[in-house]
Write a protein that holds these residues in place. Structure first.
Motif, mmCIF file in Angstrom:
data_model
loop_
_atom_site.group_PDB
_atom_site.id
_atom_site.type_symbol
_atom_site.label_atom_id
_atom_site.label_comp_id
_atom_site.label_asym_id
_atom_site.label_seq_id
_atom_site.Cartn_x
_atom_site.Cartn_y
_atom_site.Cartn_z
ATOM 1 N N SER A 106 0.830 -1.204 0.000
ATOM 2 C CA SER A 106 0.000 0.000 0.000
ATOM 3 C C SER A 106 0.866 1.257 0.000
ATOM 4 C CB SER A 106 -0.923 0.018 1.229
ATOM 5 O OG SER A 106 -1.797 -1.081 1.209
ATOM 6 N N ARG A 107 1.897 1.262 0.817
ATOM 7 C CA ARG A 107 2.783 2.430 0.876
ATOM 8 C C ARG A 107 3.606 2.549 -0.403
ATOM 9 N NH1 ARG A 107 1.389 6.215 3.053
ATOM 10 N NH2 ARG A 107 3.389 6.969 3.832
ATOM 11 N N LEU A 108 3.975 1.391 -0.988
ATOM 12 C CA LEU A 108 4.731 1.398 -2.238
ATOM 13 C C LEU A 108 3.937 2.083 -3.345
ATOM 14 C CD1 LEU A 108 7.276 0.378 -3.797
ATOM 15 C CD2 LEU A 108 5.989 -1.696 -4.309
ATOM 16 N N PHE A 109 2.604 1.845 -3.337
ATOM 17 C CA PHE A 109 1.738 2.474 -4.335
ATOM 18 C C PHE A 109 1.225 3.845 -3.878
ATOM 19 C CE2 PHE A 109 1.481 -1.992 -5.694
ATOM 20 C CZ PHE A 109 1.736 -1.836 -7.049
ATOM 21 N N ARG A 110 1.859 4.373 -2.831
ATOM 22 C CA ARG A 110 1.584 5.726 -2.326
ATOM 23 C C ARG A 110 0.143 5.916 -1.872
ATOM 24 N NH1 ARG A 110 5.057 9.368 -6.718
ATOM 25 N NH2 ARG A 110 7.058 8.320 -6.310
ATOM 26 N N ILE A 111 -0.395 4.891 -1.262
ATOM 27 C CA ILE A 111 -1.732 4.991 -0.673
ATOM 28 C C ILE A 111 -1.610 5.652 0.689
ATOM 29 C CG2 ILE A 111 -3.675 3.631 0.239
ATOM 30 C CD1 ILE A 111 -3.100 1.610 -2.001
ATOM 31 N N ASP A 112 -2.593 6.451 1.030
ATOM 32 C CA ASP A 112 -2.613 7.169 2.299
ATOM 33 C C ASP A 112 -2.289 6.219 3.468
ATOM 34 O OD1 ASP A 112 -4.899 7.747 4.660
ATOM 35 O OD2 ASP A 112 -3.647 9.448 4.085
ATOM 36 N N GLN A 113 -1.520 6.723 4.449
ATOM 37 C CA GLN A 113 -1.067 5.876 5.557
ATOM 38 C C GLN A 113 -2.229 5.297 6.361
ATOM 39 O OE1 GLN A 113 1.732 7.726 8.195
ATOM 40 N NE2 GLN A 113 2.096 5.860 9.353
ATOM 41 N N THR A 114 -3.257 6.112 6.597
ATOM 42 C CA THR A 114 -4.408 5.628 7.364
ATOM 43 C C THR A 114 -5.108 4.489 6.631
ATOM 44 O OG1 THR A 114 -4.764 7.793 8.359
ATOM 45 C CG2 THR A 114 -6.626 6.274 8.389
ATOM 46 N N LEU A 115 -5.343 4.679 5.338
ATOM 47 C CA LEU A 115 -5.996 3.646 4.532
ATOM 48 C C LEU A 115 -5.124 2.394 4.455
ATOM 49 C CD1 LEU A 115 -8.419 2.896 2.805
ATOM 50 C CD2 LEU A 115 -7.323 4.011 0.856
ATOM 51 N N SER A 116 -3.815 2.587 4.346
ATOM 52 C CA SER A 116 -2.886 1.453 4.311
ATOM 53 C C SER A 116 -2.963 0.647 5.604
ATOM 54 C CB SER A 116 -1.450 1.951 4.108
ATOM 55 O OG SER A 116 -1.316 2.634 2.888
ATOM 56 N N THR A 117 -2.992 1.362 6.735
ATOM 57 C CA THR A 117 -3.042 0.693 8.044
ATOM 58 C C THR A 117 -4.332 -0.096 8.207
ATOM 59 O OG1 THR A 117 -1.694 2.444 9.032
ATOM 60 C CG2 THR A 117 -2.968 1.066 10.547
ATOM 61 N N LEU A 118 -5.462 0.533 7.850
ATOM 62 C CA LEU A 118 -6.754 -0.137 7.998
ATOM 63 C C LEU A 118 -6.857 -1.366 7.102
ATOM 64 C CD1 LEU A 118 -9.199 2.912 8.176
ATOM 65 C CD2 LEU A 118 -8.513 1.416 10.048
ATOM 66 N N THR A 119 -6.403 -1.233 5.860
ATOM 67 C CA THR A 119 -6.473 -2.357 4.926
ATOM 68 C C THR A 119 -5.579 -3.503 5.390
ATOM 69 O OG1 THR A 119 -6.861 -0.791 3.119
ATOM 70 C CG2 THR A 119 -6.256 -3.035 2.502
ATOM 71 N N ALA A 120 -4.378 -3.169 5.887
ATOM 72 C CA ALA A 120 -3.463 -4.197 6.378
ATOM 73 C C ALA A 120 -4.050 -4.915 7.584
ATOM 74 C CB ALA A 120 -2.120 -3.571 6.738
ATOM 75 N N CYS A 121 -4.642 -4.160 8.508
ATOM 76 C CA CYS A 121 -5.236 -4.779 9.701
ATOM 77 C C CYS A 121 -6.451 -5.629 9.337
ATOM 78 C CB CYS A 121 -5.632 -3.701 10.710
ATOM 79 S SG CYS A 121 -4.221 -2.877 11.467
ATOM 80 N N GLY A 122 -7.272 -5.128 8.420
ATOM 81 C CA GLY A 122 -8.449 -5.879 8.000
ATOM 82 C C GLY A 122 -8.077 -7.179 7.317
ATOM 83 N N THR A 123 -7.024 -7.142 6.501
ATOM 84 C CA THR A 123 -6.575 -8.340 5.799
ATOM 85 C C THR A 123 -5.927 -9.340 6.750
ATOM 86 O OG1 THR A 123 -6.162 -7.005 3.822
ATOM 87 C CG2 THR A 123 -5.134 -9.176 3.896
ATOM 88 N N ALA A 124 -5.109 -8.829 7.676
ATOM 89 C CA ALA A 124 -4.333 -9.716 8.544
ATOM 90 C C ALA A 124 -5.132 -10.258 9.719
ATOM 91 C CB ALA A 124 -3.107 -8.971 9.068
ATOM 92 N N ILE A 125 -6.121 -9.502 10.196
ATOM 93 C CA ILE A 125 -6.800 -9.924 11.430
ATOM 94 C C ILE A 125 -8.175 -10.511 11.134
ATOM 95 C CG2 ILE A 125 -7.462 -9.226 13.765
ATOM 96 C CD1 ILE A 125 -5.435 -6.911 13.490
ATOM 97 N N CYS A 126 -9.207 -9.703 11.086
ATOM 98 C CA CYS A 126 -10.542 -10.311 10.885
ATOM 99 C C CYS A 126 -11.472 -9.411 10.090
ATOM 100 C CB CYS A 126 -11.172 -10.708 12.219
ATOM 101 S SG CYS A 126 -11.363 -9.348 13.366
ATOM 102 N N GLY A 127 -10.945 -8.853 9.004
ATOM 103 C CA GLY A 127 -11.776 -8.124 8.068
ATOM 104 C C GLY A 127 -12.393 -6.852 8.608
ATOM 105 N N ALA A 128 -13.666 -6.646 8.260
ATOM 106 C CA ALA A 128 -14.359 -5.411 8.601
ATOM 107 C C ALA A 128 -14.441 -5.179 10.105
ATOM 108 C CB ALA A 128 -15.760 -5.426 7.997
ATOM 109 N N ALA A 129 -14.520 -6.249 10.889
ATOM 110 C CA ALA A 129 -14.597 -6.103 12.344
ATOM 111 C C ALA A 129 -13.318 -5.467 12.885
ATOM 112 C CB ALA A 129 -14.833 -7.464 13.002
ATOM 113 N N ILE A 131 -11.263 -3.545 11.175
ATOM 114 C CA ILE A 131 -11.245 -2.165 10.682
ATOM 115 C C ILE A 131 -12.118 -1.276 11.563
ATOM 116 C CG2 ILE A 131 -11.959 -0.684 8.760
ATOM 117 C CD1 ILE A 131 -11.115 -3.071 6.919
ATOM 118 N N ALA A 132 -13.302 -1.765 11.902
ATOM 119 C CA ALA A 132 -14.219 -0.990 12.749
ATOM 120 C C ALA A 132 -13.621 -0.734 14.131
ATOM 121 C CB ALA A 132 -15.540 -1.726 12.886
ATOM 122 N N ALA A 133 -12.855 -1.702 14.642
ATOM 123 C CA ALA A 133 -12.252 -1.550 15.972
ATOM 124 C C ALA A 133 -11.055 -0.606 15.949
ATOM 125 C CB ALA A 133 -11.825 -2.918 16.500
ATOM 126 N N ILE A 134 -10.282 -0.646 14.868
ATOM 127 C CA ILE A 134 -9.039 0.120 14.807
ATOM 128 C C ILE A 134 -9.252 1.555 14.315
ATOM 129 C CG2 ILE A 134 -6.808 0.235 13.592
ATOM 130 C CD1 ILE A 134 -6.835 -2.880 13.772
#
Length: 206
Positions: A106-129, A131-134
């Motif tokens: 995400s950072r390599l493709f210059r995506i906003d840091q907040t969006l990168s963090t949320l997408t990484a957490c959603g992918t690695a942990i448990c999806g939308a839940a 993201i909603a928590a973080i």
């Protein structure tokens, strides 16, 4: 009463998936994957109906969570223990790897840091839940949370179908396939849906 129509539609889709899953060649997909596909087809044909939204939202927020809780209540801590430490090690490694890779790309493709963090957490942990928590913790705006949740949900749905179709060609035992689904699909619903292609043992492991 305003929720009855939407809940009725979701219930109808669930029953349709139950009976369709008994047809030859469709059994391999499993009832949960078929329910998702029928729901997507319904949306494509009939569009978004405002009158159905409250009931659909209630079903996705509460009935789905209730189903996941009931699924968890079927398990016993002894079964989780007997799954073995290696299953937990796989889960931890997959979480760390997925989080690092998604955030890095995400950072390599210059995506906003907040969006990168949320997408990484959603992918690695448990999806939308996850993201909603973080999202509130990092002061994310609703737009970033919605985009990241949509991205991980879409990819989770796509790979749920891919896993279900690929199950018979992978050569995994039901337990190994279930561990594979549980370790690599972020949403509990997706892991259970993909695991259903391998039967009860695969679902419980997933």
């Amino acid at each position: 009463m305003k929720m009855v129509k939407g809940v009725s539609v979701t219930a109808g889709i669930a029953f349709a998936a139950f009976y369709v899953s008994r047809l030859p060649f469709l059994q391999m997909l499993g009832m949960l994957v078929l329910a998702m596909l029928i729901g997507m087809l319904w949306r494509a044909v009939f569009g978004q109906r405002a009158a159905l939204e409250p009931g659909i939202a209630f079903s996705s927020k509460y009935l789905l969570k209730a189903g996941i809780i009931l699924l968890g209540m079927r398990l016993n801590l002894a079964d989780i223990y007997h799954a073995g430490w290696h299953v937990f090690a796989i889960a931890v490694c997959c979480m760390m790897f997925a989080g690092a890779v998604v955030y890095g790309l995400s950072r390599l493709f210059r995506i906003d840091q907040t969006l990168s963090t949320l997408t990484a957490c959603g992918t690695a942990i448990c999806g939308a839940a996850a993201i909603a928590a973080i999202a509130p913790q990092i002061r994310s705006n609703e737009n970033a949370a919605a985009i990241s949740a949509a991205a991980v949900s879409l990819l989770g749905t796509v790979f749920t179908v891919v896993y279900s179709l690929a199950y018979h060609g992978l050569g995994f035992s039901p337990a190994a396939y279930g561990a594979f689904c549980g370790a690599t699909l972020h949403e509990v619903a997706h892991a259970a849906a993909a695991g259903s292609a391998g039967g009860k043992a695969a679902v419980e492991m997933a």
